[in-house]
Structures are given as structure tokens and as C-alpha cells.
Enzyme design. Structure first.
Site, PDB file in Angstrom:
ATOM      1  N   SER A 118       2.929   5.089  -2.876  1.00 31.00           N
ATOM      2  CA  SER A 118       4.383   5.018  -2.719  1.00 31.00           C
ATOM      3  C   SER A 118       4.978   5.997  -3.712  1.00 31.00           C
ATOM      4  O   SER A 118       4.346   6.305  -4.732  1.00 31.00           O
ATOM      5  CB  SER A 118       4.874   3.600  -3.055  1.00 31.00           C
ATOM      6  OG  SER A 118       6.258   3.618  -3.342  1.00 31.00           O
ATOM      7  N   TYR A 175       3.774  -3.383  -8.688  1.00 32.95           N
ATOM      8  CA  TYR A 175       3.687  -2.486  -7.521  1.00 32.95           C
ATOM      9  C   TYR A 175       3.421  -1.058  -7.976  1.00 32.95           C
ATOM     10  O   TYR A 175       2.566  -0.361  -7.415  1.00 32.95           O
ATOM     11  CB  TYR A 175       4.996  -2.574  -6.733  1.00 32.95           C
ATOM     12  CG  TYR A 175       4.993  -1.853  -5.406  1.00 32.95           C
ATOM     13  CD1 TYR A 175       4.176  -2.259  -4.362  1.00 32.95           C
ATOM     14  CD2 TYR A 175       5.842  -0.768  -5.184  1.00 32.95           C
ATOM     15  CE1 TYR A 175       4.188  -1.608  -3.134  1.00 32.95           C
ATOM     16  CE2 TYR A 175       5.873  -0.115  -3.959  1.00 32.95           C
ATOM     17  CZ  TYR A 175       5.043  -0.535  -2.933  1.00 32.95           C
ATOM     18  OH  TYR A 175       5.063   0.108  -1.719  1.00 32.95           O
TER      19      TYR A 175
HETATM   20  N1  LIG Z   1       8.277   0.716   4.135  1.00 36.75           N
HETATM   21  C1  LIG Z   1       8.479   1.463   3.064  1.00 36.75           C
HETATM   22  O1  LIG Z   1       9.618   1.855   2.754  1.00 36.75           O
HETATM   23  C2  LIG Z   1       7.311   1.886   2.194  1.00 36.75           C
HETATM   24  C3  LIG Z   1       7.540   2.812   1.164  1.00 36.75           C
HETATM   25  C4  LIG Z   1       6.473   3.201   0.367  1.00 36.75           C
HETATM   26  C5  LIG Z   1       5.210   2.684   0.583  1.00 36.75           C
HETATM   27  N2  LIG Z   1       5.024   1.774   1.579  1.00 36.75           N
HETATM   28  C6  LIG Z   1       3.674   1.234   1.767  1.00 36.75           C
HETATM   29  O2  LIG Z   1       3.268   1.436   3.094  1.00 36.75           O
HETATM   30  C7  LIG Z   1       2.431   0.360   3.522  1.00 36.75           C
HETATM   31  C8  LIG Z   1       2.968  -0.231   4.808  1.00 36.75           C
HETATM   32  O3  LIG Z   1       4.288  -0.691   4.561  1.00 36.75           O
HETATM   33  P1  LIG Z   1       5.185  -1.256   5.757  1.00 36.75           P
HETATM   34  O4  LIG Z   1       6.595  -1.194   5.275  1.00 36.75           O
HETATM   35  O5  LIG Z   1       4.798  -0.626   7.021  1.00 36.75           O
HETATM   36  O6  LIG Z   1       4.726  -2.794   5.747  1.00 36.75           O
HETATM   37  P2  LIG Z   1       5.170  -3.984   6.749  1.00 36.75           P
HETATM   38  O7  LIG Z   1       5.592  -5.120   5.876  1.00 36.75           O
HETATM   39  O8  LIG Z   1       6.095  -3.502   7.788  1.00 36.75           O
HETATM   40  O9  LIG Z   1       3.789  -4.364   7.431  1.00 36.75           O
HETATM   41  C9  LIG Z   1       2.747  -4.844   6.654  1.00 36.75           C
HETATM   42  C10 LIG Z   1       1.774  -5.588   7.546  1.00 36.75           C
HETATM   43  O10 LIG Z   1       0.680  -6.019   6.731  1.00 36.75           O
HETATM   44  C11 LIG Z   1       0.359  -7.363   7.076  1.00 36.75           C
HETATM   45  N3  LIG Z   1      -0.288  -8.035   5.947  1.00 36.75           N
HETATM   46  C12 LIG Z   1       0.309  -8.544   4.846  1.00 36.75           C
HETATM   47  N4  LIG Z   1      -0.601  -9.134   4.056  1.00 36.75           N
HETATM   48  C13 LIG Z   1      -1.807  -8.988   4.670  1.00 36.75           C
HETATM   49  C14 LIG Z   1      -3.126  -9.398   4.363  1.00 36.75           C
HETATM   50  N5  LIG Z   1      -3.395 -10.081   3.229  1.00 36.75           N
HETATM   51  N6  LIG Z   1      -4.124  -9.089   5.218  1.00 36.75           N
HETATM   52  C15 LIG Z   1      -3.854  -8.389   6.375  1.00 36.75           C
HETATM   53  N7  LIG Z   1      -2.622  -7.990   6.724  1.00 36.75           N
HETATM   54  C16 LIG Z   1      -1.609  -8.290   5.877  1.00 36.75           C
HETATM   55  C17 LIG Z   1       1.697  -7.988   7.438  1.00 36.75           C
HETATM   56  O11 LIG Z   1       1.544  -9.151   8.224  1.00 36.75           O
HETATM   57  C18 LIG Z   1       2.384  -6.830   8.185  1.00 36.75           C
HETATM   58  O12 LIG Z   1       2.088  -6.869   9.556  1.00 36.75           O
HETATM   59  C19 LIG Z   1       2.380  -0.615   2.351  1.00 36.75           C
HETATM   60  O13 LIG Z   1       1.204  -0.386   1.605  1.00 36.75           O
HETATM   61  C20 LIG Z   1       3.606  -0.269   1.533  1.00 36.75           C
HETATM   62  O14 LIG Z   1       3.452  -0.595   0.183  1.00 36.75           O
HETATM   63  C21 LIG Z   1       6.038   1.371   2.393  1.00 36.75           C
END
Ligand SMILES: NC(=O)c1ccc[n+]([C@@H]2O[C@H](COP(=O)([O-])OP(=O)(O)OC[C@H]3O[C@@H](n4cnc5c(N)ncnc54)[C@H](O)[C@@H]3O)[C@@H](O)[C@H]2O)c1
Length: 270
Positions: free
Chosen positions: A144, A156
Site C-alpha cells: 500500500s 498496517y
Molecule cells: N482498497 C484500497 O484502497 C487499497 C489501498 C491500498 C492497498 N490495498 C490492499 O489491497 C488488497 C485488497 O484490498 P481490497 O480493498 O480489494 O479489499 P476488500 O476488502 O474489497 O476485499 C478483501 C477480500 O478478502 C477477504 N478476506 C478477508 N479476510 C480473509 C481471510 N482471513 N482469508 C481469506 N479471505 C479473506 C474478504 O472477505 C474480501 O472478500 C488488501 O491487501 C489491501 O490492504 C487496498
């Protein structure tokens, strides 16, 4: 011809957000996709959506923080699709309770590290032997922009910063097996979760916005490319999973509209 024809990809957290968009994009480019997801309904829906779009997908109920669960998911993938070429370790996220260190509950630290840092380690531990058998592969971890800099979320930031050096180390350790490892460090991605958490908040547009609201608006003006859609990150993942990126390993690609690259002085309007 698809850019990922003949490849098998394993994606965690692919019931929602970035990984779901990537599963659809991978399948569109010809890969068979394994959807490892803790939320059964979301995982089944994603599997149906990939199939409805003409792709080949399997959902595997998985808790990525548990070694045995990850091991079973990887074995199920290889049993069904015969090989493993790409792995996107994407499940993750921060907790609202990720507060300053002296106030943080120990469980918040442990849960955040387990989901964001232990999980990619577990996937690599079980997946890499199959990539070795396949003669190579591509690992894609999720960092991130908050992992590239300090932030107000200590657990985080530590986990996502750890991803950067873990990814470099994977690149070094598995180069002789033809395995590449890279990470993507997104800015703000408009997943359903982040829309719920950060958008449609009346206080953002109040007549006398709070200091926090002012900061958010100011940041948006300084980094207009820093907010994107899940498909923007999926496009980068397709490139990293494909042989087009064969010269890239050990890298963390910031997809944050420059937020980790420059500081622009913002002069607020009167
Ligand atoms: N969305 C953002 O703005 C953003 C920004 C920077 C980094 N990220 C990173 O990108 C990645 C994806 O983010 P996102 O926003 O698409 O997430 P999201 O919350 O939309 O989706 C995450 C998915 O992971 C699943 N999950 C949660 N815990 C789990 C577990 N223990 N085992 C299996 N599945 C599990 C959830 O059910 C969900 O379907 C993450 O690592 C996040 O930290 C996201």
C-alpha cells in the site's frame, strides 16, 4: 490469444474488491483462476461471475491466516487445474482500531500482521514448490502507499512495509527457479469496502469542514491520479502475471498517483 493463456492463477480475497476484479481480468486473458476466500457467499458469487464471463474458476473456502487452510487451498488448486503459475496474495486491509502504538490493543496488531504479512508468507510457503515444478511463476503481493511511507496506522504500515522487503527477498531466493516476485502499492482504490468507509460522508462537504475533511480535499487536489478503480490494479496484475513483465522482479510498483513520490505544496483557496 489471451495474455495468460495456459496459466493457472491462485488469488486470495477474490470474493471482493481488487482480487475479484483481477480474477475476472486473469480469466479474460485465458488463465484458470482459483478464488481463495473466507466469505463463502462472496467466493461462490465470484466463481459464478468468472464462469458467466466464459472463464474457468473454482472457489475454495480459505482462511489465509491459517497455515493448514492455505495448504489445502493450494493443493485443491493444483489437483483441479494441474499446475500453478501465478499467485496474487491480495486479501488484506486495515482496522479502524489501528491507533497510535501506546493505545493499541495487542490483538489489533496481531490480526493486522496475520492478514497482511503472515498470509503472503503462508501462500508462498505452499505455492512456491508447485511453481518450481512448473518451471517458474509470478508472485504478486499487495502493499500500500501507506507501506512505503509512515502513516497513522502503525500495524498496517508495518505489515505493508514488510511486504516490500519480503517481496525483494522472494525475488532473490527463487530467481534460479524462474520465479519472479513483485508487489503493487495502491493509493485509494474504490472497492465496495473503501467506498463505504470513505465516501458519501456528509461531513466532507459541510459548510465548515473539519480539519480532516480539509486535508482529504487538499490531498485529492495534489494527487488527482491517486484514486482508482479495482480494474486499474487488475490491469497491473495482468501485466505482472504475464511474460510481458519478465524483466521485472523484486519491485514494488506504486499505483498511488504519485502520493509516495512527491510532495506538492497546496495553497488553500480563501
Ligand atoms: N482498497 C484500497 O484502497 C487499497 C489501498 C491500498 C492497498 N490495498 C490492499 O489491497 C488488497 C485488497 O484490498 P481490497 O480493498 O480489494 O479489499 P476488500 O476488502 O474489497 O476485499 C478483501 C477480500 O478478502 C477477504 N478476506 C478477508 N479476510 C480473509 C481471510 N482471513 N482469508 C481469506 N479471505 C479473506 C474478504 O472477505 C474480501 O472478500 C488488501 O491487501 C489491501 O490492504 C487496498
Amino acid at each position: 490469444m489471451g495474455r495468460l493463456d495456459g496459466k493457472v492463477a491462485f488469488l486470495t480475497g477474490a470474493g471482493a474488491g481488487i482480487a475479484k476484479a483481477t480474477a475476472l481480468a486473469f480469466a479474460h486473458e485465458g488463465a484458470k483462476v482459483a478464488i481463495a476466500e473466507i466469505n463463502v457467499e462472496a467466493g461462490r458469487t465470484a466463481e459464478r461471475e468468472v464462469r458467466a464471463a466464459g472463464g474457468d474458476a473454482m472457489f475454495i473456502e480459505t482462511d489465509v491466516t491459517q497455515d493448514a487452510s492455505v495448504g489445502r487451498a493450494i493443493e485443491a488448486t493444483v489437483a483441479k487445474f494441474g499446475r500453478l503459475d501465478a499467485m496474487m496474495n491480495c486479501a488484506g486491509g486495515s482496522l479502524q482500531e489501528d491507533v497510535p502504538v501506546h493505545e493499541m490493543d495487542l490483538g489489533v496488531w496481531q490480526r493486522t500482521i496475520a492478514l497482511n504479512l503472515l498470509h503472503p508468507f503462508l501462500c508462498c510457503r505452499h505455492g512456491i514448490p508447485h511453481m518450481m515444478k512448473a518451471g517458474g511463476g509470478s508472485i504478486i503481493n499487495l502493499s500500500s502507499h501507506l507501506g512505503l511511507m509512515g502513516s497513522e496506522k502503525p500495524a498496517y504500515a508495518a505489515a505493508k512495509g514488510g511486504i516490500v522487503s519480503f517481496t525483494r527477498t522472494l525475488a532473490a531466493q527463487y530467481v534460479d527457479y524462474g520465479i519472479r516476485a513483485n508487489a503493487i502499492a495502491p493509493g485509494t482504490v474504490r472497492t465496495e469496502r473503501s467506498i463505504k468507509r470513505y465516501e458519501n460522508q456528509d461531513w466532507l462537504f459541510a459548510e465548515n469542514p473539519s480539519p480532516a475533511a480539509r486535508t482529504r480535499v487538499a490531498k485529492q487536489k495534489m494527487y488527482p491520479f491517486s484514486i482508482g478503480e479495482p480494474g486499474d490494479i487488475a490491469a497491473i496484475a495482468v501485466f505482472l502475471a504475464s511474460d510481458e513483465s519478465r524483466m521485472i522482479t523484486g519491485a514494488t510498483l506504486p499505483a498511488d498517483g504519485g502520493r509516495s513520490a512527491y510532495i506538492k505544496v497546496y495553497v488553500p483557496e480563501e
